[in-house]
Structure formats: C-alpha cells, structure tokens
Design a protein around this motif. Structure first.
Motif, PDB file in Angstrom:
ATOM      1  N   TRP A   1      45.064 -27.487  17.803  1.00 33.65           N
ATOM      2  CA  TRP A   1      45.158 -27.728  19.248  1.00 33.65           C
ATOM      3  C   TRP A   1      45.045 -29.207  19.574  1.00 33.65           C
ATOM      4  O   TRP A   1      44.786 -29.572  20.716  1.00 33.65           O
ATOM      5  CB  TRP A   1      44.088 -26.903  19.977  1.00 33.65           C
ATOM      6  CG  TRP A   1      44.018 -25.529  19.410  1.00 33.65           C
ATOM      7  CD1 TRP A   1      42.971 -24.958  18.746  1.00 33.65           C
ATOM      8  CD2 TRP A   1      45.070 -24.557  19.402  1.00 33.65           C
ATOM      9  NE1 TRP A   1      43.318 -23.695  18.328  1.00 33.65           N
ATOM     10  CE2 TRP A   1      44.595 -23.417  18.715  1.00 33.65           C
ATOM     11  CE3 TRP A   1      46.367 -24.530  19.909  1.00 33.65           C
ATOM     12  CZ2 TRP A   1      45.372 -22.271  18.516  1.00 33.65           C
ATOM     13  CZ3 TRP A   1      47.145 -23.394  19.703  1.00 33.65           C
ATOM     14  CH2 TRP A   1      46.640 -22.282  19.024  1.00 33.65           C
TER      15      TRP A   1
ATOM     16  N   GLN B   1      42.100 -20.193  13.179  1.00 32.64           N
ATOM     17  CA  GLN B   1      43.441 -19.636  13.350  1.00 32.64           C
ATOM     18  C   GLN B   1      43.613 -18.227  12.803  1.00 32.64           C
ATOM     19  O   GLN B   1      44.288 -17.405  13.408  1.00 32.64           O
ATOM     20  CB  GLN B   1      44.486 -20.549  12.708  1.00 32.64           C
ATOM     21  CG  GLN B   1      44.978 -21.608  13.650  1.00 32.64           C
ATOM     22  CD  GLN B   1      46.252 -22.235  13.136  1.00 32.64           C
ATOM     23  OE1 GLN B   1      46.264 -22.827  12.071  1.00 32.64           O
ATOM     24  NE2 GLN B   1      47.320 -22.111  13.900  1.00 32.64           N
TER      25      GLN B   1
ATOM     26  N   HIS C   1      45.742 -23.055  23.091  1.00 32.05           N
ATOM     27  CA  HIS C   1      46.445 -21.798  22.854  1.00 32.05           C
ATOM     28  C   HIS C   1      47.007 -21.275  24.169  1.00 32.05           C
ATOM     29  O   HIS C   1      46.379 -21.403  25.223  1.00 32.05           O
ATOM     30  CB  HIS C   1      45.488 -20.773  22.238  1.00 32.05           C
ATOM     31  CG  HIS C   1      46.167 -19.526  21.786  1.00 32.05           C
ATOM     32  ND1 HIS C   1      46.449 -18.494  22.648  1.00 32.05           N
ATOM     33  CD2 HIS C   1      46.631 -19.152  20.575  1.00 32.05           C
ATOM     34  CE1 HIS C   1      47.053 -17.528  21.991  1.00 32.05           C
ATOM     35  NE2 HIS C   1      47.177 -17.900  20.725  1.00 32.05           N
TER      36      HIS C   1
END
Length: 159
Positions: free
Chosen positions: A47, A102, A139
C-alpha cells in the motif's frame, strides 16, 4: 493525485467484538522498535507505506518506546495475519496503522480485527474520540471497511 480520507467515531460502539477462533490477537508488552519496523514494512509494502522507511534506529526507538503508543499483532496458526497501533492524543485515540498481511486479505479478518482495534481504543480510559486516516492508495475496500465499522468521514484532502 492521492485522496486522503479522515474518519472518526465519537461515541463508544455498543455490543461486543468477537474475533474468529482461528485468529489470536496479542498486545506487545515489551517495546521492540525493530519489530514495529518489520510490521510496518510487511503490512504496508503493498500500500506504499513509505513515510517511516527512512527513519533511523534512534527515530524508531523514539516513535515506539513511549507510553502513548500501543501495538497489537494478529496471528493465525503462528503466522502474522495483521497488526494495528493506537496512539493516545489527549482524549482522542488515533488508529495510527492498521492492516492485514496480503495472504490474509479476503478471509473476513479485516472487519473483525478493525472492530477489535476500535474496542481496544475505547477501552483506554478517557477516550472520547477514535480517528483514523486512509488514502486512495490503500486497499479498495479499506474506506468501506472503516465506515462499516462505525467510522464517519469528516474531511478529505488531495495530495
């Protein structure tokens, strides 16, 4: 251009927070700045969490080793599934960092861990507000997850 979203909860949520049985969450009781750095990199790399990557060991010590900052880690079967940091700022608590590793995204852990983080923030004596910021680089479900868990958008900025 990146959009930054600022969200807050100004009333303690009702009800209890249940974590999935397969998830164990532990608060770090002994400060380990290197571990916080590792978590920041592990969780934040996808991210583009880069702000703290340039910090020296001394700066990490200054950031982590203070009573205002507390860190929790979520584990599944011994693996790090996610983490969050809470920082006391007077009567406000900032959710400084929050995320899943993840491999654990999309398994229903995000909402459960976020609800748990919110409950931990409200458990800190004197809390009147819990806030967080996220951005358009996060996300795609992050903003919705914060809002589903009770956060209300109060400001946006373009960077």
């Amino acid at each position: 251009m990146t959009t930054i979203f600022y969200l807050e909860i100004t009333e303690k949520p009702l009800g209890t927070t249940l974590l999935p049985e397969s998830l164990t969450v532990s608060e770090i009781q002994i400060d380990q700045p290197q571990f916080n750095r590792f978590l920041y990199q592990l969780i934040g790399a996808p991210w583009q969490w880069t702000d703290k990557l340039k910090l020296s060991d001394e700066d990490w010590n200054s950031y982590v080793c203070r009573p205002e900052l507390r860190t929790w880690v979520a584990y599944k079967e011994g693996a790090i599934a996610g983490y969050f940091e809470l920082e006391t700022q007077g009567k406000a608590i900032e959710l400084k960092y929050f995320g899943l590793e993840q491999g654990f995204i999309g398994q229903g852990y995000g909402k459960a861990l976020l609800s748990y983080a919110i409950a931990q923030a409200w458990a800190i004596a004197g809390t009147e507000r819990v806030w967080v910021h996220t951005c358009s680089l996060d996300h795609e479900n992050a903003l919705n997850n914060y809002q589903r868990c009770g956060f209300k958008l109060y400001k946006t900025e373009q960077e």
